[in-house]
Write a protein that holds these residues in place. Structure first.
Motif, PDB file in Angstrom:
ATOM      1  N   GLN A  63      14.195  10.715   2.840  1.00  0.00           N
ATOM      2  CA  GLN A  63      15.061  10.386   1.701  1.00  0.00           C
ATOM      3  C   GLN A  63      15.472   8.913   1.765  1.00  0.00           C
ATOM      4  O   GLN A  63      15.442   8.206   0.758  1.00  0.00           O
ATOM      5  N   ARG A  64      15.852   8.451   2.959  1.00  0.00           N
ATOM      6  CA  ARG A  64      16.231   7.041   3.099  1.00  0.00           C
ATOM      7  C   ARG A  64      15.056   6.123   2.814  1.00  0.00           C
ATOM      8  O   ARG A  64      15.216   5.058   2.203  1.00  0.00           O
ATOM      9  N   THR A  66      12.575   6.799   0.772  1.00  0.00           N
ATOM     10  CA  THR A  66      12.377   6.841  -0.677  1.00  0.00           C
ATOM     11  C   THR A  66      13.362   5.903  -1.369  1.00  0.00           C
ATOM     12  O   THR A  66      12.985   5.144  -2.268  1.00  0.00           O
ATOM     13  N   GLU A  67      14.631   5.939  -0.939  1.00  0.00           N
ATOM     14  CA  GLU A  67      15.633   5.044  -1.525  1.00  0.00           C
ATOM     15  C   GLU A  67      15.282   3.591  -1.237  1.00  0.00           C
ATOM     16  O   GLU A  67      15.400   2.723  -2.115  1.00  0.00           O
ATOM     17  N   THR A  68      14.835   3.314  -0.014  1.00  0.00           N
ATOM     18  CA  THR A  68      14.446   1.950   0.341  1.00  0.00           C
ATOM     19  C   THR A  68      13.254   1.503  -0.496  1.00  0.00           C
ATOM     20  O   THR A  68      13.200   0.356  -0.949  1.00  0.00           O
ATOM     21  N   ASN A  69      12.308   2.397  -0.732  1.00  0.00           N
ATOM     22  CA  ASN A  69      11.145   2.075  -1.557  1.00  0.00           C
ATOM     23  C   ASN A  69      11.564   1.758  -2.990  1.00  0.00           C
ATOM     24  O   ASN A  69      11.034   0.829  -3.607  1.00  0.00           O
ATOM     25  N   GLN A  70      12.517   2.520  -3.531  1.00  0.00           N
ATOM     26  CA  GLN A  70      13.014   2.253  -4.885  1.00  0.00           C
ATOM     27  C   GLN A  70      13.690   0.886  -4.940  1.00  0.00           C
ATOM     28  O   GLN A  70      13.466   0.106  -5.875  1.00  0.00           O
ATOM     29  N   ARG A  71      14.516   0.597  -3.929  1.00  0.00           N
ATOM     30  CA  ARG A  71      15.186  -0.713  -3.907  1.00  0.00           C
ATOM     31  C   ARG A  71      14.168  -1.830  -3.775  1.00  0.00           C
ATOM     32  O   ARG A  71      14.304  -2.886  -4.392  1.00  0.00           O
ATOM     33  N   THR A  73      11.068  -1.768  -4.861  1.00  0.00           N
ATOM     34  CA  THR A  73      10.403  -1.889  -6.159  1.00  0.00           C
ATOM     35  C   THR A  73      11.270  -2.698  -7.124  1.00  0.00           C
ATOM     36  O   THR A  73      10.777  -3.595  -7.816  1.00  0.00           O
ATOM     37  N   GLU A  74      12.574  -2.392  -7.159  1.00  0.00           N
ATOM     38  CA  GLU A  74      13.493  -3.147  -8.013  1.00  0.00           C
ATOM     39  C   GLU A  74      13.536  -4.607  -7.599  1.00  0.00           C
ATOM     40  O   GLU A  74      13.541  -5.511  -8.445  1.00  0.00           O
ATOM     41  N   THR A  75      13.544  -4.851  -6.296  1.00  0.00           N
ATOM     42  CA  THR A  75      13.567  -6.229  -5.801  1.00  0.00           C
ATOM     43  C   THR A  75      12.293  -6.959  -6.194  1.00  0.00           C
ATOM     44  O   THR A  75      12.342  -8.145  -6.566  1.00  0.00           O
TER      45      THR A  75
END
Length: 140
Positions: A63-64, A66-71, A73-75
């Motif tokens: 889960q962490r 996945t959240e890091t991957n989303q951040r 991607t946004e970055t």
């Protein structure tokens, strides 16, 4: 025969050792098939519990990640936007630099302005003097 004597000698030495209980187990406390099954089941239950904890930790880690991957991607999207804006700013700075006034340009403009001011002052002085002389001639 010699091996048996050697083993008996080692046993006698071990009995004299103060850590004898750690190395010697009487026959009454040895593992029986029933206790071995219980111990194996206990170990399996402990291993099962540790595996369940590990699975929970892995799920949390997933889960962490996945959240890091989303951040991330946004970055990356923000970085792409920032790169576009930086390219525009660099182009604007290049245009500004190409239009900079150098010291020679400023000195040349200053000399031109000084000449124009002096010429204008002389012309206005001559014109006002001529007008004053003309006005005095018509009045008298």
């Amino acid at each position: 025969m010699a091996i048996t004597a050697l083993v008996n000698g080692c046993i006698n030495l071990c009995q004299k050792c103060r850590h004898f209980e750690a190395y010697y187990r009487p026959m009454a406390t040895q593992i029986t098939p029933e206790s071995a099954t219980g111990q194996i089941l206990a170990q399996l239950a402990d291993t099962n519990q540790r595996l369940a904890e590990t699975i929970l930790q892995l799920a949390d880690t997933n889960q962490r990640l996945t959240e890091t991957n989303q951040r991330l991607t946004e970055t990356n999207l923000q970085l792409a936007d920032t790169n576009k804006r930086l390219a525009i700013v660099e182009m604007d700075v290049a245009v500004i630099k190409s239009n900079y006034a150098r010291r020679e340009d400023i000195a040349k403009s200053e000399n031109t302005l000084l000449k124009w001011f002096i010429t204008t002052a002389i012309t206005l002085a001559g014109l006002s003097g001529s007008l004053a002389f003309l006005a005095a001639r018509f009045i008298h």
